[in-house]
Write an enzyme that holds these catalytic residues in place. Structure first.
Site, mmCIF file in Angstrom:
data_model
loop_
_atom_site.group_PDB
_atom_site.id
_atom_site.type_symbol
_atom_site.label_atom_id
_atom_site.label_comp_id
_atom_site.label_asym_id
_atom_site.label_seq_id
_atom_site.Cartn_x
_atom_site.Cartn_y
_atom_site.Cartn_z
ATOM 1 N N ASP A 1 -10.236 -4.057 -4.139
ATOM 2 C CA ASP A 1 -9.384 -3.002 -3.594
ATOM 3 C C ASP A 1 -9.521 -1.756 -4.456
ATOM 4 O O ASP A 1 -9.319 -1.825 -5.673
ATOM 5 C CB ASP A 1 -7.926 -3.491 -3.596
ATOM 6 C CG ASP A 1 -6.945 -2.486 -3.024
ATOM 7 O OD1 ASP A 1 -7.360 -1.366 -2.668
ATOM 8 O OD2 ASP A 1 -5.753 -2.824 -2.936
ATOM 9 N N SER B 1 0.829 -1.206 0.000
ATOM 10 C CA SER B 1 0.000 0.000 0.000
ATOM 11 C C SER B 1 0.867 1.262 0.000
ATOM 12 O O SER B 1 1.570 1.520 -0.983
ATOM 13 C CB SER B 1 -0.968 -0.044 1.191
ATOM 14 O OG SER B 1 -1.992 0.911 1.046
ATOM 15 N N HIS C 1 -8.146 -5.158 -0.020
ATOM 16 C CA HIS C 1 -6.953 -4.414 0.370
ATOM 17 C C HIS C 1 -6.602 -4.794 1.815
ATOM 18 O O HIS C 1 -7.470 -4.889 2.674
ATOM 19 C CB HIS C 1 -7.222 -2.910 0.295
ATOM 20 C CG HIS C 1 -6.000 -2.078 0.531
ATOM 21 N ND1 HIS C 1 -5.168 -1.690 -0.493
ATOM 22 C CD2 HIS C 1 -5.457 -1.567 1.660
ATOM 23 C CE1 HIS C 1 -4.169 -0.972 -0.004
ATOM 24 N NE2 HIS C 1 -4.321 -0.891 1.308
#
Length: 315
Positions: free
Chosen positions: A256, A161, A286
């Site tokens: 996501d 991320s 995610h």
């Protein structure tokens, strides 16, 4: 279709909120970090044993940067190929502890050393502080490779991320500076474009853990008002030249909001002739790379990413 494990986790989260647990985006940074730490402790599988773990600090642009080194179990070589790992958390939450299990598994499976970096975070240290620390950490380890039991041309970068963003940025910034780049980049559902509302951001921004409200909360803490969002240190997807960047493993999740920009980054690399292994886990969320207590796909992804890293280094 959302897989059963991911649906179960979302149901647990909804029940926790209904029972009174606050949502991260409704809290201040300190309170959100404390809650995120607890959620991480509840969500990560039991950390595997590694050969050795050492905590330390290295010099940064505004003080020292904490790190944690992991030696893989059953490996007695020196020097070792190394992954410099940047944790996720929207540049606001996350730390060495929240990603400890992940780093241990990657070390063991890849048979490489992992060095996790505890870079400065917003809002106390907004953009570009996390970028500066991440770049400084890689440069210091590269330039002092033997001190870290590695070699300058055997150092990869990776992260999830926000950490995926930082990894991509470190590769691009070292290239632009004419410096020795990382040997490899492991990008786990990376944030790569802060200027565009992609289809996945538009359609998956509610109900799938990483919500638009949470993304906005992260961004408001991280990016000072008036910042140029096309700055490549924020939006590496906007780079004009992807040629000669390090080979990459790029992972996305089907549910996501960051899926499209992660896939787009892999395609930009591939179109520029960079060797890319792209993996999409279609039924999950995610954050699944770290939610390994409940999401077994996270364990599969840990092993796959580490396997690609290890294979790159001939492990």
């Amino acid at each position: 279709m959302l897989d059963a494990e991911a649906a179960f986790v979302l149901d647990l989260m909804e029940k926790a909120v209904a029972a009174g647990r606050p949502q991260l985006h409704t809290l201040g940074a300190a309170e959100a970090r404390a809650l995120a730490d607890k959620m991480s402790a509840d969500g990560e599988a039991e950390p595997p044993e590694v050969a050795k773990v050492i905590d330390g600090v290295l010099p940064g642009p505004r003080g020292t940067i904490p790190f944690r080194r992991y030696w893989p179990a059953g490996v007695n070589e020196n020097p070792l190929p190394t992954l410099v790992y940047y944790h996720g958390g929207g540049f606001v939450i996350g730390n060495l502890e929240t990603h400890d299990s992940t780093c241990r598994r990657i070390a063991n499976k890849s048979r490489c050393q992992v060095i996790a970096i505890d870079y400065r975070m917003a809002p106390e240290h907004p953009f570009p502080a996390p970028v500066e620390d991440s770049l400084a950490a890689f440069q210091h380890i590269r330039d002092n490779a033997l001190v870290f039991d590695t070699l300058p041309d055997r150092i990869a970068v990776g992260g999830d991320s926000a950490g995926g963003n930082l990894s991509a940025v470190v590769c691009q910034q070292t290239k632009l500076a004419g410096e020795k780049m990382p040997a490899f980049q492991m990008l786990i559902y990376p944030a790569t474009d802060s200027t565009t509302v992609t289809e996945s951001r538009r359609t998956l921004g509610e109900g799938y853990f990483l919500t638009q409200a949470l993304m906005d909360w992260f961004w408001q803490h991280y990016v000072p008002a008036g910042t140029d969002l096309s700055d490549l240190r924020l939006s590496p997807l906007l780079a004009k030249d992807f040629a000669n960047l390090p080979p990459a493993y790029v992972l996305t999740a089907g549910y996501d909001p960051l899926k499209d920009e992660g896939h787009a980054y892999a395609e930009k690399l591939r179109q520029a002739g960079v060797k890319v292994t792209y993996a999409n886990f279609p039924g999950t969320l995610h954050g699944f790379f770290s939610m390994t207590r409940f999401l077994k796909q996270g364990l599969v992804a840990n092993d796959e990413a580490a396997g690609v890293l290890g294979a790159f280094f001939g492990r």
